[in-house]
Enzyme design. Structure first.
Site, PDB file in Angstrom:
ATOM      1  N   HIS A 266       3.096 -10.970  -2.404  1.00  0.00           N
ATOM      2  CA  HIS A 266       3.587 -10.368  -1.159  1.00  0.00           C
ATOM      3  C   HIS A 266       4.763 -11.184  -0.599  1.00  0.00           C
ATOM      4  CE1 HIS A 266       3.002  -8.187   2.752  1.00  0.00           C
ATOM      5  NE2 HIS A 266       3.598  -9.269   3.210  1.00  0.00           N
ATOM      6  N   GLU A 267       4.545 -12.471  -0.441  1.00  0.00           N
ATOM      7  CA  GLU A 267       5.598 -13.304   0.156  1.00  0.00           C
ATOM      8  C   GLU A 267       6.800 -13.422  -0.782  1.00  0.00           C
ATOM      9  OE1 GLU A 267       5.229 -13.629   3.168  1.00  0.00           O
ATOM     10  OE2 GLU A 267       3.058 -13.436   3.377  1.00  0.00           O
ATOM     11  N   HIS A 270       9.081 -10.607  -0.034  1.00  0.00           N
ATOM     12  CA  HIS A 270       9.935 -10.899   1.128  1.00  0.00           C
ATOM     13  C   HIS A 270      11.088 -11.820   0.722  1.00  0.00           C
ATOM     14  CE1 HIS A 270       7.739  -9.048   4.413  1.00  0.00           C
ATOM     15  NE2 HIS A 270       6.612  -9.663   4.118  1.00  0.00           N
ATOM     16  N   GLU A 296       9.054  -5.508   5.164  1.00  0.00           N
ATOM     17  CA  GLU A 296       7.680  -5.328   4.701  1.00  0.00           C
ATOM     18  C   GLU A 296       7.619  -4.406   3.471  1.00  0.00           C
ATOM     19  OE1 GLU A 296       5.338  -7.167   5.726  1.00  0.00           O
ATOM     20  OE2 GLU A 296       3.463  -6.177   5.175  1.00  0.00           O
TER      21      GLU A 296
HETATM   22 MG    MG Z   1       4.656  -9.280   5.203  1.00  0.00          MG
END
Ligand code: MG
Length: 504
Positions: A266-267, A270, A296
């Site tokens: 997830h990170e 980003h 996101e």
């Molecule tokens: Mg996030």
């Protein structure tokens, strides 16, 4: 005019440098800072943000923006100068509209609210937080009035996080989402045992989990000469000086492998966005995301649409075996795919899976819009929370710490932030559907760990645009679509009806 533009550019470089220093201190605060440094760090960060605020809103900056605006727009909507001025003017307009007195009041109220939230959550006592939430709602209403709006004060707050978003659009989005997802959640709840996540339970040494997740992040395209991974209580990513320093953190639970692996993916999503901004955007207002929702979408794209796909499981299994010898010997790729996609209605948003997640947001949206327009009294909010949990997810918190007190956002003084999570999920599904059309062999690429063409696609469509356009325009340019719910709901229905064996 060129000279004036250089002058403005220099001012923006100073602001970006201050922002970068603040981000680095914030990153350190959440990773390595000794706890005794908290008070001093708070003071230092306050000074930095004050300096940055002044640099942005001072007369000189305002005059340069006014002088250069027409000149820059004449260079063209897509030009560097035109986009630069547009992005800068947006932040300038927002910041100058909020009176200094209100900024101060908000900051004081937020500090008190955060502390009260912490204690209230530990004691699971909403009454301790209630007066602070009232204050936060009241001050946010004043902030919305200062910013200005056409239809609803909530729109003014939304616009801070997701330019152009409005309550009218969100009402329709959440109505369509809940209608589409409720039957899926019900069908899954009736077949809870069909999908097992047993392969991911066991004893996994945290340091090995970190090595594994870093290897995955690198494979996805995360450039470690411009990034790094550390541990923190709550995983986050920070564009300290994007595109050249974009960091991630993760966490590790000894008995549950996905907490680390998927937080990391997830990170990384980003950070890949931040690393993908063009070099010439560095130290300008363009070195940023189009919106929080767009940010996101990048994390969710990799975490869910790629990271929880069947070919990804096939690629990842040998890595799991390499890092945890013996633990995955009897697993098939299909076991891993299923384990990564067990869905279960739960009480806590941050632990929610991709099916149930958006309904956690839907209820927060309903509550905060009503708190802001006064149609819901703060004291009645926990009851509404619990009733909505029951209605949407079929579960009900036994105590407020697992209900209305679980998230920090209102304690941070933020109203209007939550919807960006759902917007991100929707965009991720739209981008994924479009990428599959442009890259017909996508599953094959994922199965052999060749993520570069997928990253290149995102770079071309999204990352290299930085903050040039508002999210709507960016999405339109990237894939020729408006924000929509159907691709996400279709993705969920197709995937989970097959996994759990029901007719969607
Ligand atoms: Mg996030």
């Amino acid at each position: 005019m060129e000279k004036k533009f250089e002058e403005l550019r220099k001012r923006c470089e100073d602001m970006a440098a201050l922002g970068s220093a603040g981000a680095l201190l914030g990153w350190d605060q959440n990773t390595y800072m000794p706890s005794g440094g908290a008070e001093a760090r708070g003071k230092t960060l306050a000074v930095i943000s004050e300096l940055a605020h002044h640099q942005l809103t001072c007369k000189e900056t305002g005059a340069l923006i006014a002088d250069l605006h027409d000149w820059a727009q004449a260079k063209g909507h897509d030009s560097f100068e035109g986009s630069f001025l547009r992005a800068l003017k947006r932040s300038y307009d927002q910041e100058v509209k909020i009176p200094a007195e209100l900024v101060k009041e908000l900051s004081l109220a937020t500090t008190a609210a955060f502390e009260a939230w912490h204690k209230a959550r530990a004691a699971s006592d909403f009454a301790m937080f209630a007066p602070h939430l009232e204050k936060v709602a009241e001050l946010n209403l004043r902030k919305a009035e200062a910013l200005g709006f056409k239809n609803s004060p909530y729109d003014a707050l939304l616009d801070l996080y997701d330019a152009g978003m409005a309550r009218e659009k969100l009402d329709a989005i959440f109505a369509e989402l809940t209608a589409g997802l409720k039957p899926v959640i019900k069908a899954i709840n009736e077949r809870a045992d069909k999908v097992s996540n047993a392969p991911f339970k066991g004893d996994f040494a945290p340091e090995t989990q970190l090595k594994l997740s870093l290897e995955i992040a690198k494979a996805l395209g995360y450039d470690l000469t411009r990034g790094r991974q550390d541990l923190s209580a709550h995983p986050f990513s920070s564009g300290i000086s994007s595109p050249d320093d974009a960091r991630i953190t993760t966490r590790a639970l000894r008995d549950w492998l996905p907490a680390c692996v998927y937080a990391s993916i997830h990170e990384t999503g980003h950070a890949l966005y931040e690393q993908g901004f063009p070099k010439e955007f560095a130290f300008t207002p363009l070195a940023g995301a189009a919106s929080l929702g767009m940010h996101e979408s990048q994390s969710r794209f990799w975490e869910n649409l790629i990271g929880r796909s069947r070919p990804f499981a096939a690629w990842a299994l040998p890595l799991y075996r390499k890092h945890f010898p013996g633990k995955f010997d009897s697993c098939t790729p299909e076991d891993i795919y299923r384990a990564a996609n067990r869905s279960e209605a739960s009480l806590i948003r941050v632990e929610a899976d991709e099916v149930t997640y958006n309904l956690h947001i839907a209820l927060r949206y309903e509550i905060e819009t009503q708190l802001l327009d006064g149609s819901l009294k703060v004291k009645d909010a926990p009851e509404l929370w619990n009733a909505k949990m029951q209605e949407y997810l079929g579960v009900k918190p036994a105590k407020d710490s697992e209900g209305i007190l679980q998230d920090v956002h209102w304690g941070f003084g933020m109203i209007g932030y939550f919807p960006s999570y759902t917007v991100g999920n929707l965009i991720s599904a739209q981008l994924h559907a479009a990428a599959r059309k442009d890259l017909p062999g996508m599953d094959g690429l994922i199965a052999k760990g060749d993520f570069a063409p997928i990253l290149a696609w995102l770079r071309a469509k999204v990352h290299t645009q930085g903050a040039k356009y508002k999210p709507e325009e960016l999405l339109q340019r990237a894939i020729g679509e408006e924000l929509s719910v159907a691709p996400f709901v279709n993705y969920i229905k197709t995937k989970y009806s097959e996994l759990y064996g029901f007719k969607a």
